[in-house]
Design an enzyme around this catalytic site. Structure first.
Site, PDB file in Angstrom:
ATOM      1  N   ILE A  18       0.636  -1.331   0.042  1.00 15.70           N
ATOM      2  CA  ILE A  18      -0.041  -0.152   0.051  1.00 15.70           C
ATOM      3  C   ILE A  18       1.023   0.919   0.053  1.00 15.70           C
ATOM      4  O   ILE A  18       0.501   2.148  -0.818  1.00 15.70           O
ATOM      5  CB  ILE A  18      -1.033   0.045   1.097  1.00 15.70           C
ATOM      6  CG1 ILE A  18      -1.740  -1.271   1.187  1.00 15.70           C
ATOM      7  CG2 ILE A  18      -1.722   1.303   1.175  1.00 15.70           C
ATOM      8  CD1 ILE A  18      -2.706  -1.559  -0.116  1.00 15.70           C
ATOM      9  N   SER A  34     -10.427  -1.387   5.175  1.00 17.41           N
ATOM     10  CA  SER A  34      -9.641  -2.148   4.378  1.00 17.41           C
ATOM     11  C   SER A  34     -10.350  -2.452   3.089  1.00 17.41           C
ATOM     12  O   SER A  34     -11.207  -1.844   2.652  1.00 17.41           O
ATOM     13  CB  SER A  34      -9.782  -3.947   4.891  1.00 17.41           C
ATOM     14  OG  SER A  34     -11.317  -4.389   4.941  1.00 17.41           O
ATOM     15  N   CYS A  35      -9.627  -3.160   2.200  1.00 20.14           N
ATOM     16  CA  CYS A  35     -10.009  -3.332   0.694  1.00 20.14           C
ATOM     17  C   CYS A  35     -11.417  -3.996   0.688  1.00 20.14           C
ATOM     18  O   CYS A  35     -12.199  -3.439  -0.200  1.00 20.14           O
ATOM     19  CB  CYS A  35      -9.006  -4.195  -0.006  1.00 20.14           C
ATOM     20  SG  CYS A  35      -8.734  -5.712   0.810  1.00 20.14           S
ATOM     21  N   GLY A  43     -18.406  -7.524   7.425  1.00 19.97           N
ATOM     22  CA  GLY A  43     -19.672  -6.870   7.917  1.00 19.97           C
ATOM     23  C   GLY A  43     -19.715  -5.717   9.120  1.00 19.97           C
ATOM     24  O   GLY A  43     -19.952  -4.492   8.838  1.00 19.97           O
ATOM     25  N   HIS A  74     -10.016 -10.048  -4.634  1.00 21.27           N
ATOM     26  CA  HIS A  74     -11.051 -10.749  -3.945  1.00 21.27           C
ATOM     27  C   HIS A  74     -12.291 -10.616  -4.986  1.00 21.27           C
ATOM     28  O   HIS A  74     -12.451  -9.915  -5.894  1.00 21.27           O
ATOM     29  CB  HIS A  74     -11.517  -9.980  -2.772  1.00 21.27           C
ATOM     30  CG  HIS A  74      -9.934  -9.763  -1.664  1.00 21.27           C
ATOM     31  ND1 HIS A  74      -9.395 -10.753  -1.289  1.00 21.27           N
ATOM     32  CD2 HIS A  74      -9.748  -9.046  -1.142  1.00 21.27           C
ATOM     33  CE1 HIS A  74      -8.406 -10.364  -0.267  1.00 21.27           C
ATOM     34  NE2 HIS A  74      -8.710  -8.854  -0.557  1.00 21.27           N
TER      35      HIS A  74
END
Length: 347
Positions: free
Chosen positions: A14, A140-141, A196, A221
Site C-alpha cells: 500500500i 480495508s480493501c 460486515g 478478492h
C-alpha cells in the site's frame, strides 16, 4: 495551506502506491517514505524518492547496505502535515503516540482496529466527519468495496439488507513464495466475518452480514451479494444507482472478462501503473433483479482500492478541501479512474 506535505511510513504494497498517488496530486508534496527494510523494496524507492529510516537500527542497517537515509522518522515528521502509516497490522497503533507528540495528523490502514483512531473512513460515505480530525483509519480493501457498492444502493433508498459471500485471495502476490493455500479453500472460522461489522463503523445503519473464505489464488478478492431491496425495482434502477456513485466501474462477461485474471490483464493493457485497479469492478451483465431482490458479483483489487480513499483522507484531515465531491473528483481525475473500462469516458 497551499500544499499539503505528506510522509509515508511503510513502503510496502500500500505504501508505495500511496506515495505515487500523493506525487500525482497537484495540491500535495511527498516529503519522503520511511521503512525498516534494506532490500530491493526500499532500494527501488531510493532511486527516485527521499528515503528515511523508521528506527535507529534501520538507519544503521541502511548505511551498511549502501543506502543513504535522509534522516530518521522524527526528521520526516518535522517536515510533514500528514503521515500515512502503511506499516504491517498493529504496528501503526504503536506509532500513533509518536505522531501525536510531533503534532502531525495521521492516517492508519484497515489492519488497525476502529478504536485506534475512533473514526473509520470511506470518502463517499463520511468524508465530512473526518474534517479537521487528528487521525482516521482508512478501512480495508473489502470493507471499502462494501461501503462503495452497498452505500450507493442505500443512498438511492433501495437497500434493506445485504448478505454477502467473500472469496479472498490467499496472500499478496509478492509473498506467494513464502506460503499460501494450494488446492483448497479455507473458510474463516466465524460467521459473520469481520468485514460486515467493519462496514458499520462507516455506515452504522447498514444491515449487512458477510461470510468469507480464502481461496487458492493471490490476486484480488471476489464478492457475491444477495440484496433485499426496500421495494420492487427494475434492473435499470440498480444500475443507475451504481453509476451515480464514484469509484465503481462496470465489466462484462460478454467482453470476455470472465474471470479475475482477465480483469487484471485488462488493467495492464490499459497502462495502469503496476496494473492497479482502484475501482470496484462490477459485472454488469450478471446483475439480476427479481422483484424486491437483487444479486450481483464484483471484483476487488486489494493492492490498490484504498489508495484513492487515503488521498481523500489527507485532504479531509487537513481541511484543505471541505467538499467531498470536489476531493473525490480531484483524486479520480489525477489517477485516471473510470466508470467503464471499455467505453470512452465523456468529459
Amino acid at each position: 495551506m497551499d500544499t499539503i506535505n505528506v510522509g509515508v511510513n511503510g513502503y510496502g504494497v500500500i505504501g508505495k502506491r500511496v506515495a505515487d498517488a500523493v506525487r500525482a496530486q497537484p495540491d500535495m508534496h511527498l516529503v519522503g517514505v520511511a521503512d525498516i527494510v534494506t532490500d530491493w523494496r526500499i532500494k527501488s524507492a531510493a532511486n527516485r524518492l527521499p528515503v528515511f529510516a523508521s528506527t535507529s537500527e534501520a538507519e544503521q542497517a541502511m548505511q551498511e547496505a549502501g543506502l543513504t537515509a535522509r534522516g530518521s522518522l522524527d526528521d520526516l515528521l518535522e517536515q510533514c502535515d500528514v503521515i500515512v502509516d502503511t506499516t504491517p497490522k498493529h504496528v501503526a497503533a504503536g506509532n500513533l503516540p509518536r505522531y501525536q507528540a510531533a503534532g502531525v495528523k495521521a492516517i492508519v490502514q484497515g489492519g488497525e482496529a476502529h478504536e485506534t483512531t475512533g473514526h473509520s473512513f470511506v470518502a463517499q460515505a463520511n468524508y465530512t466527519t473526518a474534517l479537521g480530525r487528528d487521525s482516521t483509519r482508512v478501512v480495508s480493501c473489502n470493507t471499502t468495496s462494501i461501503v462503495r457498492v452497498l452505500g450507493a444502493l442505500d443512498d438511492a433508498g433501495l437497500l434493506l439488507r445485504a448478505r454477502g459471500v467473500l472469496i479472498r485471495r490467499a496472500t499478496d502476490p509478492w509473498e506467494s513464495h513464502l506460503g499460501g493455500i494450494m488446492n483448497t479453500m479455507v473458510p474463516e472460522p466465524v460467521i459473520p466475518s469481520h468485514q460486515g461489522p467493519d462496514a458499520r463503523t462507516v455506515l452504522p445503519g447498514l444491515d449487512v452480514v458477510t461470510i468469507a473464505a480464502k481461496g487458492a489464488h493471490t490476486q484480488t478478492h471476489n464478492h457475491y451479494w444477495t440484496l433485499q431491496l426496500t421495494r420492487r425495482a427494475s434492473r435499470d434502477e440498480i444500475l443507475d444507482a451504481l453509476r451515480a456513485a464514484p469509484r465503481i466501474a462496470f465489466i462484462r462477461m460478454s467482453d470476455g472478462l470472465v474471470a479475475l485474471n482477465s480483469t487484471i490483464e485488462l488493467m495492464r493493457d490499459l497502462g495502469r501503473p503496476r496494473g492497479d485497479m482502484w475501482e470496484v469492478a462490477v459485472w454488469e451483465d450478471l446483475l439480476t433483479v427479481d422483484g424486491d431482490e437483487a444479486y450481483l458479483t464484483y471484483q476487488v483489487y486489494n493492492e490498490a482500492i484504498v489508495v484513492p480513499e487515503t488521498i481523500d483522507a489527507i485532504r479531509a484531515l487537513t481541511g484543505t478541501t471541505t467538499d467531498p465531491a470536489a476531493s473525490i473528483r480531484r483524486t479520480d481525475e489525477s489517477l485516471g479512474m473510470r466508470h467503464d473500462f471499455l467505453t470512452p469516458e465523456h468529459p
